[in-house]
Structure formats: structure tokens, C-alpha cells
Design a protein around this motif. Sequence first.
Motif, PDB file in Angstrom:
ATOM      1  N   VAL A  75      -8.420 -13.926 -13.744  1.00 18.49           N
ATOM      2  CA  VAL A  75      -8.722 -14.491 -12.430  1.00 18.49           C
ATOM      3  C   VAL A  75      -9.082 -13.357 -11.473  1.00 18.49           C
ATOM      4  O   VAL A  75      -8.298 -12.416 -11.301  1.00 18.49           O
ATOM      5  N   ALA A  76     -10.255 -13.435 -10.858  1.00 20.24           N
ATOM      6  CA  ALA A  76     -10.639 -12.431  -9.857  1.00 20.24           C
ATOM      7  C   ALA A  76      -9.818 -12.665  -8.599  1.00 20.24           C
ATOM      8  O   ALA A  76      -9.769 -13.781  -8.073  1.00 20.24           O
ATOM      9  N   VAL A  77      -9.139 -11.611  -8.106  1.00 20.87           N
ATOM     10  CA  VAL A  77      -8.264 -11.749  -6.945  1.00 20.87           C
ATOM     11  C   VAL A  77      -8.723 -10.818  -5.824  1.00 20.87           C
ATOM     12  O   VAL A  77      -9.321  -9.769  -6.071  1.00 20.87           O
ATOM     13  N   VAL A  78      -8.402 -11.218  -4.585  1.00 20.30           N
ATOM     14  CA  VAL A  78      -8.815 -10.434  -3.426  1.00 20.30           C
ATOM     15  C   VAL A  78      -7.864 -10.740  -2.272  1.00 20.30           C
ATOM     16  O   VAL A  78      -7.276 -11.825  -2.207  1.00 20.30           O
ATOM     17  N   GLN A  79      -7.688  -9.764  -1.366  1.00 25.05           N
ATOM     18  CA  GLN A  79      -6.920  -9.982  -0.135  1.00 25.05           C
ATOM     19  C   GLN A  79      -7.457  -9.025   0.926  1.00 25.05           C
ATOM     20  O   GLN A  79      -7.457  -7.808   0.733  1.00 25.05           O
ATOM     21  N   PRO A  80      -7.922  -9.570   2.076  1.00 24.74           N
ATOM     22  CA  PRO A  80      -8.658  -8.738   3.044  1.00 24.74           C
ATOM     23  C   PRO A  80      -7.858  -8.212   4.232  1.00 24.74           C
ATOM     24  O   PRO A  80      -8.382  -8.104   5.343  1.00 24.74           O
ATOM     25  N   GLY A  81      -6.588  -7.876   4.041  1.00 24.38           N
ATOM     26  CA  GLY A  81      -5.824  -7.251   5.107  1.00 24.38           C
ATOM     27  C   GLY A  81      -5.501  -8.222   6.227  1.00 24.38           C
ATOM     28  O   GLY A  81      -5.198  -9.394   5.994  1.00 24.38           O
ATOM     29  N   PHE A  82      -5.598  -7.747   7.468  1.00 23.26           N
ATOM     30  CA  PHE A  82      -5.191  -8.558   8.617  1.00 23.26           C
ATOM     31  C   PHE A  82      -5.938  -8.119   9.876  1.00 23.26           C
ATOM     32  O   PHE A  82      -6.548  -7.056   9.924  1.00 23.26           O
ATOM     33  N   VAL A 104      20.262  -6.132   7.484  1.00 23.52           N
ATOM     34  CA  VAL A 104      19.658  -5.327   8.548  1.00 23.52           C
ATOM     35  C   VAL A 104      18.269  -5.874   8.869  1.00 23.52           C
ATOM     36  O   VAL A 104      17.458  -6.090   7.962  1.00 23.52           O
ATOM     37  N   VAL A 105      17.982  -6.085  10.158  1.00 23.26           N
ATOM     38  CA  VAL A 105      16.659  -6.521  10.578  1.00 23.26           C
ATOM     39  C   VAL A 105      15.848  -5.305  11.021  1.00 23.26           C
ATOM     40  O   VAL A 105      16.352  -4.418  11.713  1.00 23.26           O
ATOM     41  N   MET A 106      14.591  -5.272  10.590  1.00 27.11           N
ATOM     42  CA  MET A 106      13.689  -4.158  10.905  1.00 27.11           C
ATOM     43  C   MET A 106      12.260  -4.683  10.873  1.00 27.11           C
ATOM     44  O   MET A 106      12.014  -5.817  10.440  1.00 27.11           O
ATOM     45  N   ASN A 107      11.308  -3.877  11.303  1.00 27.17           N
ATOM     46  CA  ASN A 107       9.926  -4.345  11.248  1.00 27.17           C
ATOM     47  C   ASN A 107       9.399  -4.311   9.813  1.00 27.17           C
ATOM     48  O   ASN A 107       9.956  -3.656   8.940  1.00 27.17           O
ATOM     49  N   ASN A 108       8.323  -5.055   9.584  1.00 28.83           N
ATOM     50  CA  ASN A 108       7.801  -5.217   8.232  1.00 28.83           C
ATOM     51  C   ASN A 108       7.318  -3.899   7.622  1.00 28.83           C
ATOM     52  O   ASN A 108       7.414  -3.706   6.400  1.00 28.83           O
ATOM     53  N   HIS A 131      -0.799  -9.182   4.236  1.00 29.08           N
ATOM     54  CA  HIS A 131      -1.579  -8.193   4.995  1.00 29.08           C
ATOM     55  C   HIS A 131      -1.973  -6.994   4.141  1.00 29.08           C
ATOM     56  O   HIS A 131      -2.088  -5.876   4.628  1.00 29.08           O
ATOM     57  N   ARG A 132      -2.206  -7.244   2.859  1.00 32.87           N
ATOM     58  CA  ARG A 132      -2.601  -6.168   1.943  1.00 32.87           C
ATOM     59  C   ARG A 132      -4.120  -6.121   1.799  1.00 32.87           C
ATOM     60  O   ARG A 132      -4.828  -7.066   2.150  1.00 32.87           O
ATOM     61  N   PHE A 133      -4.600  -5.000   1.281  1.00 29.09           N
ATOM     62  CA  PHE A 133      -6.022  -4.838   0.998  1.00 29.09           C
ATOM     63  C   PHE A 133      -6.171  -4.756  -0.519  1.00 29.09           C
ATOM     64  O   PHE A 133      -5.867  -3.729  -1.133  1.00 29.09           O
ATOM     65  N   ILE A 134      -6.615  -5.849  -1.126  1.00 22.90           N
ATOM     66  CA  ILE A 134      -6.724  -5.933  -2.584  1.00 22.90           C
ATOM     67  C   ILE A 134      -8.167  -6.252  -2.952  1.00 22.90           C
ATOM     68  O   ILE A 134      -8.752  -7.204  -2.440  1.00 22.90           O
ATOM     69  N   LYS A 135      -8.734  -5.467  -3.829  1.00 21.38           N
ATOM     70  CA  LYS A 135     -10.117  -5.679  -4.267  1.00 21.38           C
ATOM     71  C   LYS A 135     -10.272  -5.200  -5.705  1.00 21.38           C
ATOM     72  O   LYS A 135      -9.465  -4.430  -6.220  1.00 21.38           O
ATOM     73  N   GLY A 136     -11.330  -5.669  -6.359  1.00 20.77           N
ATOM     74  CA  GLY A 136     -11.699  -5.182  -7.683  1.00 20.77           C
ATOM     75  C   GLY A 136     -10.672  -5.432  -8.767  1.00 20.77           C
ATOM     76  O   GLY A 136     -10.700  -4.771  -9.801  1.00 20.77           O
ATOM     77  N   GLU A 137      -9.766  -6.382  -8.561  1.00 23.44           N
ATOM     78  CA  GLU A 137      -8.700  -6.637  -9.522  1.00 23.44           C
ATOM     79  C   GLU A 137      -8.853  -8.022 -10.148  1.00 23.44           C
ATOM     80  O   GLU A 137      -9.384  -8.955  -9.527  1.00 23.44           O
TER      81      GLU A 137
END
Length: 527
Positions: free
Chosen positions: A251-258, A470-474, A240-246
Motif C-alpha cells: 500500500v502506498a502511504v503518505v502524510q503531509p505534515g501540518f 506527567v503532562v507536556m507538549n507533544n 503531523h509527520r512527513f511521510i513519503k516514498g513508502e
Amino acid sequence: MKSEIFLTILATSDVHGHVYPYYYGTGEHTDHGLGKLAAIIKKEKEQSEISILIDNGDLIQGTPLTYYYSRYLNNQKNPMIQILNELEYDAAVIGNHEFNYGKNILARAVSESNFPWLSANILFNSTKETYFGLPYKIKSFPNGLKAAVVGVTTQYIPNWEKRQHIEHLVFESAVISLKRWVSYIQEEEKPDLIIVSYHGGFERDIRTGEETEEQTGENEAYRICTEVPGIDVLITGHQHRFIKGEQVNGVAVVQPGFNGQALAKVTVKFRKKHNDWLIDEKHSALIYPDGMPPDNEVLKLAGHYESKTQKWLDTVIGEIDGDMLIDDIFEARTGEHPLIEFINKVQMEASGADISCTALFHEGAPGLKSKVTMREIVSNYIYPNSLCVLRVTGKDIKDALERSAAYFELSSDGKIKVNPDFSYPKPQHYNYDMWEGIEYKIDVSRQKGSRITKLLYKGHPIREDGEYHVVMNNYRAAGGGGYNMFKDKPVVKEILTDMTELIADYFFEKKKVFPTLNHNWEVVAGK
């Protein structure tokens, strides 16, 4: 014939069933959802010379809409698949959440698709046969350019998913599968471009290569870039990350969030040389739908399902023997409340951890009436959180409690009140956690950093050098909200189903829930 051409690669990832641009709990408008992304997708495809459109997984699960469909309307066509068919997707990748509703729902979604679901590393038993059919797809264009898309999925699914949902499946390392398939594609297909669409994320810092998490194999994107030759573009997700321009190792990589918050776009420029198309440039970007109206045709495709979902949101799904209503939000944070104890218990049961922390997220949280509806659940638990079990030390727990204790201060007349830092300029009440599985006391009269005057686990003082699960939210597990003591701590287990679904499932299973208060913590002023 043209000597250069631009290929546009468009990708969605981790949409999680979000079509409409509003929050289900409150009805509040938001700039997310496939309805809004659809408008961008159509525009980008119109303006592109040639294009490829891919979904990178976690499509069919995540909202009341998809939850209701899977339980009550699964004899009808899947609304998410209808939308992807309408937008003429070229391919989709199996995400870990695709399994959440069971094999039948997933099989039906795959069969209804006008595009292939790619899955090179999900195998049938211990064979090398891919379970979902195609490991890759070749798309050829009129100008002779040929692109290959390979789909792979995080191998960590058996650590989260119900056994019956993944029976007879083997999840191979994406790195191992890609080494085999990329080499094969290069030799047999001879494409001009190889795209890997990986429902997984980065296990190391993109720029430095330093470890950012425990190397469990859940995320292998960095290894894919550095150990598998021949890949030109890597689409990632899951985190759930926002990755651009890297770029990583070229290798051109990208990740468009969620939740449909952004569309990934990778532009590849080719030039012709001796009848071959050579890659000249490549660049990744994210396009956000902020302020853009949604595509009405796409909204209409899900309209029938959404109408029924909205009615269901107001139907009773469980019962409380009494209630968990919140009369005073401040008292719920200073004197313990059955709603908080209940949420912590749900987290502990879902994860197997015996220590848990959670927050009361906003000032308008109403609590739960005796007859519980799904809308009430999403009105209280307003964030799309999943769960994470971390291995932390006793010192980490104490430091986290001290961070929470900073939420309070004393007024001039000695009464406990909220520290203005948590209210202005932005409300941050969600950064005050309350714990279950330990006993503790916060004394607001003491200096910040030394307010925890009691801290016990199973009746004994917590050891600073002791290790605890310990359990917690992400969000919290990533160090969000100033909880840096949790950042980069070893991840023991992740439960990636949204908490709203976990709470609903708890009511479905138990039918009737009994409020409890064990008074394991207190907030005092000098007592």
C-alpha cells in the motif's frame, strides 16, 4: 485509446486553519498555509492527466482566524470551506479537531461544502448508519477509469472531546469499518483503485512493524495496511509527520505534515489490459511551498475574516491581578516566574495530570500585561503544540531534570550562565523545562548528570521505579530536544487542542487570573 494513464492524487491534512504565510504572534513570514498550497494545487491539477483532490481532516480549527470565526462570525460562511470550494476539492474527511468548536459549527461547515465529507466509522448511536452521510465517494473519469475514496477517522476522539460535542456518536475502529466497506466497494462498485483517506497515523514503525506507541487504537494505519485487503493508497495524518516514498504491505502511504507545510502527491500509473485498467506503478511524494508566492484569490476569500481577526488579536480577552511580564529572561529560568507557573497550571487543569513541565520558548518572550490580548498569548507561546500525558518512572523524571540542568554552567567567577551548547549554532532555549507538581533543586556546581540534589512528590522522595503521570507538549513527549527518556513511553491521554487556545479559554472562563509563585524549584551554585 491510450494504453496507459497517470492519475494524480493530491491531499492536504492537518491544515489547522492556516491560510496566510506568517506567524500570528510576530507577523514573521513563513512558508506554510493553504494560500501557498493553493498555488501548488492549481499547478498540479493543470499538469495532471486526471486528478483527485482530498482534505484529510483537521481543517477548520487551529489559528486565531478559525478561533475568531467560530466565536464571533459563525453566522457567515466558513472561510476554510470557501477556499476548498474554490479549489474544487473532491472530498474531505472528518478530523478529530473538526469537533472542537461544537456540532453546530461542524454541521454548518459540512452543509456549505460543495464536496462530501467522508466518514465511514463515525456512526449514529450503536447503529451501522454513518452519521455524516457518505462513507465513500466514487470518481469516474472520461477514459472509463474509476476510483473509490473511503474516509475514516481516529476512533480515539471520545478520549479528548467534550461530551456535548459528540453526543449520539459512536467511533468505530477504522480497521473494522474498512474491512466492511472495502469489501462492499469491491463487490458493488468494482473500482480500478481504492484510496483510503484516514485521519489517523501509524502505531508501528513503517519498515519494521515494531510498536512505536501504546496500542490504544488511536492510530491504526499499520493495521489498515496489513489487515484490510484491497487498499491501494493510504493517506494518513493526525500525527503531523512527513511521510513519503513508502509502502506498507504493497500500500502506498503518505502524510503531509501540518499547518500547510506540504502537499501530499501520489502518482498512480495504469495500463490497459483486456479493457481493464491495471495498476502498474504507484509512488508517494511531498511538495513543499518554500519560496512560492501564495495564491492571491485564495487569500482574498479569507481577507474579510482575517481583517477582523487582526483587530481582535489586540483586544483584551482577560485580566491579570498584577501582571506576568518578564523583565529578565535569564532570571525567569533560574528563579521561577509566574508566567511559567501559570502555563503549567493551565496544562494540569486541561489534562488532569498533577505533574507538568513547560519551557520559556524564546528570548523575546514578553510575558503578559495586566490586560491580556490574544496576540500576547501567541507572542509568548509561539509553537502550535498540543499536550500529551505520559506514564513515566521516577527515574525518567530525574533524567529529564538532569537534561534540563545541562542548560546551565558556571562562569570563571562562579556565576550561573547558559551553556553555549543551547545557544550556538542554533538557539535551543526551548529545550530547558521547568516543572510544577514536584519539588526539586538544580546545583550547577555539580557534574552534569548528578545536579538534581532534591526531588520530591507530595513531600516524599520520588521513587525511581515509581510510576507518575506527567503532562507536556507533544514535541517533548516524542523525545524532542534530547529528552529520549520520554520517547515511546505509554501515552495516557492526549489533549490535541493547541495550547494557545487552551490558554485563551482559561482566561475566558476565569475572567481574572491571579499570579502565583510557590517556589517549588530553584537553581543554585553550590548552596
